[in-house]
Design a protein around this motif. Sequence first.
Motif, PDB file in Angstrom:
ATOM      1  N   LYS A 182       0.917  -1.233   0.040  1.00  9.17           N
ATOM      2  CA  LYS A 182       0.088   0.067  -0.059  1.00  9.17           C
ATOM      3  C   LYS A 182       0.770   1.240  -0.264  1.00  9.17           C
ATOM      4  O   LYS A 182       0.421   2.289  -0.795  1.00  9.17           O
ATOM      5  N   ALA A 183       1.980   1.180   0.698  1.00  9.82           N
ATOM      6  CA  ALA A 183       2.802   2.497   0.806  1.00  9.82           C
ATOM      7  C   ALA A 183       3.581   2.683  -0.623  1.00  9.82           C
ATOM      8  O   ALA A 183       3.606   3.918  -0.998  1.00  9.82           O
ATOM      9  N   ARG A 184       3.862   1.619  -1.211  1.00  6.32           N
ATOM     10  CA  ARG A 184       4.742   1.813  -2.312  1.00  6.32           C
ATOM     11  C   ARG A 184       3.797   2.440  -3.435  1.00  6.32           C
ATOM     12  O   ARG A 184       4.210   3.259  -4.210  1.00  6.32           O
ATOM     13  N   ALA A 185       2.584   2.187  -3.436  1.00  7.26           N
ATOM     14  CA  ALA A 185       1.399   2.631  -4.265  1.00  7.26           C
ATOM     15  C   ALA A 185       1.272   4.040  -4.152  1.00  7.26           C
ATOM     16  O   ALA A 185       1.359   4.785  -5.105  1.00  7.26           O
ATOM     17  N   ILE A 186       1.279   4.639  -2.759  1.00  4.68           N
ATOM     18  CA  ILE A 186       0.875   5.687  -2.491  1.00  4.68           C
ATOM     19  C   ILE A 186       2.150   6.729  -2.672  1.00  4.68           C
ATOM     20  O   ILE A 186       2.098   7.850  -3.321  1.00  4.68           O
ATOM     21  N   GLU A 187       3.401   6.365  -2.156  1.00  2.52           N
ATOM     22  CA  GLU A 187       4.260   7.157  -2.206  1.00  2.52           C
ATOM     23  C   GLU A 187       5.038   7.518  -3.929  1.00  2.52           C
ATOM     24  O   GLU A 187       5.428   8.428  -4.117  1.00  2.52           O
ATOM     25  N   ASN A 188       4.517   6.437  -4.557  1.00  5.31           N
ATOM     26  CA  ASN A 188       4.972   6.325  -5.999  1.00  5.31           C
ATOM     27  C   ASN A 188       4.067   6.580  -7.077  1.00  5.31           C
ATOM     28  O   ASN A 188       4.129   7.020  -8.313  1.00  5.31           O
ATOM     29  N   MET A 189       2.674   7.015  -6.591  1.00  5.24           N
ATOM     30  CA  MET A 189       1.553   7.552  -7.279  1.00  5.24           C
ATOM     31  C   MET A 189       1.338   6.223  -8.531  1.00  5.24           C
ATOM     32  O   MET A 189       1.209   6.866  -9.582  1.00  5.24           O
ATOM     33  N   SER A 190       1.504   5.099  -8.204  1.00  4.74           N
ATOM     34  CA  SER A 190       1.471   4.151  -9.220  1.00  4.74           C
ATOM     35  C   SER A 190       0.582   3.072  -8.766  1.00  4.74           C
ATOM     36  O   SER A 190       0.112   2.939  -7.668  1.00  4.74           O
ATOM     37  N   TYR A 191      -0.029   2.178  -9.728  1.00  4.65           N
ATOM     38  CA  TYR A 191      -0.678   1.170  -9.077  1.00  4.65           C
ATOM     39  C   TYR A 191       0.558   0.276  -8.676  1.00  4.65           C
ATOM     40  O   TYR A 191       1.544   0.111  -9.250  1.00  4.65           O
ATOM     41  N   CYS A 192       0.236  -0.287  -7.741  1.00  6.40           N
ATOM     42  CA  CYS A 192       0.932  -1.411  -7.141  1.00  6.40           C
ATOM     43  C   CYS A 192       0.621  -2.939  -6.811  1.00  6.40           C
ATOM     44  O   CYS A 192      -0.639  -3.065  -6.252  1.00  6.40           O
ATOM     45  N   ILE A 193       1.023  -3.928  -7.619  1.00  7.22           N
ATOM     46  CA  ILE A 193       0.534  -5.107  -7.697  1.00  7.22           C
ATOM     47  C   ILE A 193       1.455  -6.271  -6.708  1.00  7.22           C
ATOM     48  O   ILE A 193       2.784  -6.147  -7.241  1.00  7.22           O
ATOM     49  N   GLY A 194       1.002  -6.966  -5.964  1.00  4.92           N
ATOM     50  CA  GLY A 194       1.688  -8.170  -5.304  1.00  4.92           C
ATOM     51  C   GLY A 194       1.344  -9.370  -5.340  1.00  4.92           C
ATOM     52  O   GLY A 194      -0.162  -9.475  -5.110  1.00  4.92           O
ATOM     53  N   VAL A 195       1.964 -10.279  -5.954  1.00 13.54           N
ATOM     54  CA  VAL A 195       1.570 -11.958  -6.009  1.00 13.54           C
ATOM     55  C   VAL A 195       2.223 -12.529  -5.375  1.00 13.54           C
ATOM     56  O   VAL A 195       3.491 -12.654  -5.513  1.00 13.54           O
ATOM     57  N   ASN A 196       1.701 -13.322  -4.169  1.00 16.79           N
ATOM     58  CA  ASN A 196       2.316 -14.102  -3.303  1.00 16.79           C
ATOM     59  C   ASN A 196       1.865 -15.273  -3.287  1.00 16.79           C
ATOM     60  O   ASN A 196       0.767 -15.735  -3.593  1.00 16.79           O
ATOM     61  N   ARG A 197       2.642 -16.605  -2.929  1.00 10.44           N
ATOM     62  CA  ARG A 197       2.115 -17.964  -2.878  1.00 10.44           C
ATOM     63  C   ARG A 197       1.425 -18.144  -1.683  1.00 10.44           C
ATOM     64  O   ARG A 197       1.338 -17.368  -0.728  1.00 10.44           O
ATOM     65  N   VAL A 198       0.971 -19.368  -1.651  1.00  7.82           N
ATOM     66  CA  VAL A 198       0.180 -19.999  -0.236  1.00  7.82           C
ATOM     67  C   VAL A 198       0.584 -21.325  -0.284  1.00  7.82           C
ATOM     68  O   VAL A 198       1.633 -21.737  -0.993  1.00  7.82           O
ATOM     69  N   GLY A 199       0.653 -21.925   0.980  1.00 13.07           N
ATOM     70  CA  GLY A 199       0.923 -23.116   1.353  1.00 13.07           C
ATOM     71  C   GLY A 199       2.322 -23.385   2.098  1.00 13.07           C
ATOM     72  O   GLY A 199       2.574 -22.118   2.732  1.00 13.07           O
ATOM     73  N   LEU A 200       2.492 -24.636   2.107  1.00 12.21           N
ATOM     74  CA  LEU A 200       3.763 -24.722   3.050  1.00 12.21           C
ATOM     75  C   LEU A 200       5.031 -25.335   2.366  1.00 12.21           C
ATOM     76  O   LEU A 200       4.858 -26.208   1.622  1.00 12.21           O
ATOM     77  N   ASP A 201       6.418 -24.881   2.547  1.00 10.77           N
ATOM     78  CA  ASP A 201       7.352 -25.358   1.646  1.00 10.77           C
ATOM     79  C   ASP A 201       8.089 -26.106   2.477  1.00 10.77           C
ATOM     80  O   ASP A 201       7.812 -26.869   3.844  1.00 10.77           O
ATOM     81  N   ALA A 202       9.231 -27.152   1.895  1.00  9.42           N
ATOM     82  CA  ALA A 202      10.042 -28.127   2.600  1.00  9.42           C
ATOM     83  C   ALA A 202      10.692 -27.431   3.985  1.00  9.42           C
ATOM     84  O   ALA A 202      11.150 -28.584   4.546  1.00  9.42           O
ATOM     85  N   ASN A 203      10.709 -26.464   4.170  1.00 10.68           N
ATOM     86  CA  ASN A 203      11.335 -25.635   5.024  1.00 10.68           C
ATOM     87  C   ASN A 203      10.436 -25.352   6.561  1.00 10.68           C
ATOM     88  O   ASN A 203      10.799 -24.810   7.388  1.00 10.68           O
ATOM     89  N   SER A 204       9.036 -25.806   6.178  1.00 16.64           N
ATOM     90  CA  SER A 204       8.194 -25.614   6.981  1.00 16.64           C
ATOM     91  C   SER A 204       7.794 -24.087   7.075  1.00 16.64           C
ATOM     92  O   SER A 204       7.262 -23.659   8.092  1.00 16.64           O
ATOM     93  N   ASN A 205       7.915 -23.345   6.064  1.00 13.98           N
ATOM     94  CA  ASN A 205       7.594 -21.939   6.095  1.00 13.98           C
ATOM     95  C   ASN A 205       6.541 -21.899   5.543  1.00 13.98           C
ATOM     96  O   ASN A 205       5.954 -22.701   4.524  1.00 13.98           O
TER      97      ASN A 205
END
Length: 261
Positions: A182-205
């Motif tokens: 949200k901050a990056r969108a506001i301060e840069n006056m641009s659209y900001c899109i973030g795509v993150n994964r879901v689930g559990l990885d092999a390191n238990s993250n």
Amino acid sequence: MESEQLKVALVQTNLVWEHPAENRQQLAKKIDAITETVDIIVLPEMFTSGFTMNPKAVAETMGGETIRWLKNTAKTKNVAITGSLVITENNNYYNRSVFVLPSGEVKTYDKKHTFTLAGEHKVYTAGTSKTIIDYKGWKICSLICYDLRFPVWARNVENYDVLLYVANWPKPRVNAWDALLKARAIENMSYCIGVNRVGLDANSNEYSGHSAAYDVLGEKLTNIPSNQEATEIVTLTKAHIATYRNKLKFLDDKDAFTLNS
């Protein structure tokens, strides 16, 4: 040809640990399930493997199977596709974002801020320059995960329209992900899109998603559920950017500086 609107599909997905072929297969099904016409499909960081510190197990070249698959899919679907994967080049490993156009042209960005907490800096070579992609008359700045914490690197000195982050951002720190997008969108006056994964990885993250798009005022445009796979399409408009940049002119008052990589 310049387009007034840009339709972007955010693909929030689980990833199979260090198994590029299976990840390509799963992602192909998700891409095929997008029936609406879109301009860009966004996949997470290291979408072929998960956030691995064992690059030798999954690294590919720029002529490898995943790049060929992306080019074929982009051409067949007439859509641009972006995300990051492990690339080997000149005896180095890179966490590289690729932006594959329907024409087969590929734009790349190597992650500058390697994630020292996980030891990424020990096995991946950091990038040194930003990449601004010109697509359908839109200027897109493509960055990766940990880059989100460094506003100077993202500063809109190029007059870009969209700031795009792909990530494997873990659940315990997801509040920072929400706030910083949200901050990056506001301060840069641009659209900001973030795509993150879901689930559990092999390191238990554990990863809870929170993929989202924000407009130039920091208003959230998406409603993607947390902790589950989902694809959502968002429509960006040039008029929105122009209206508020012309009205508020905050970017005119930004600090001038020189960045030494």
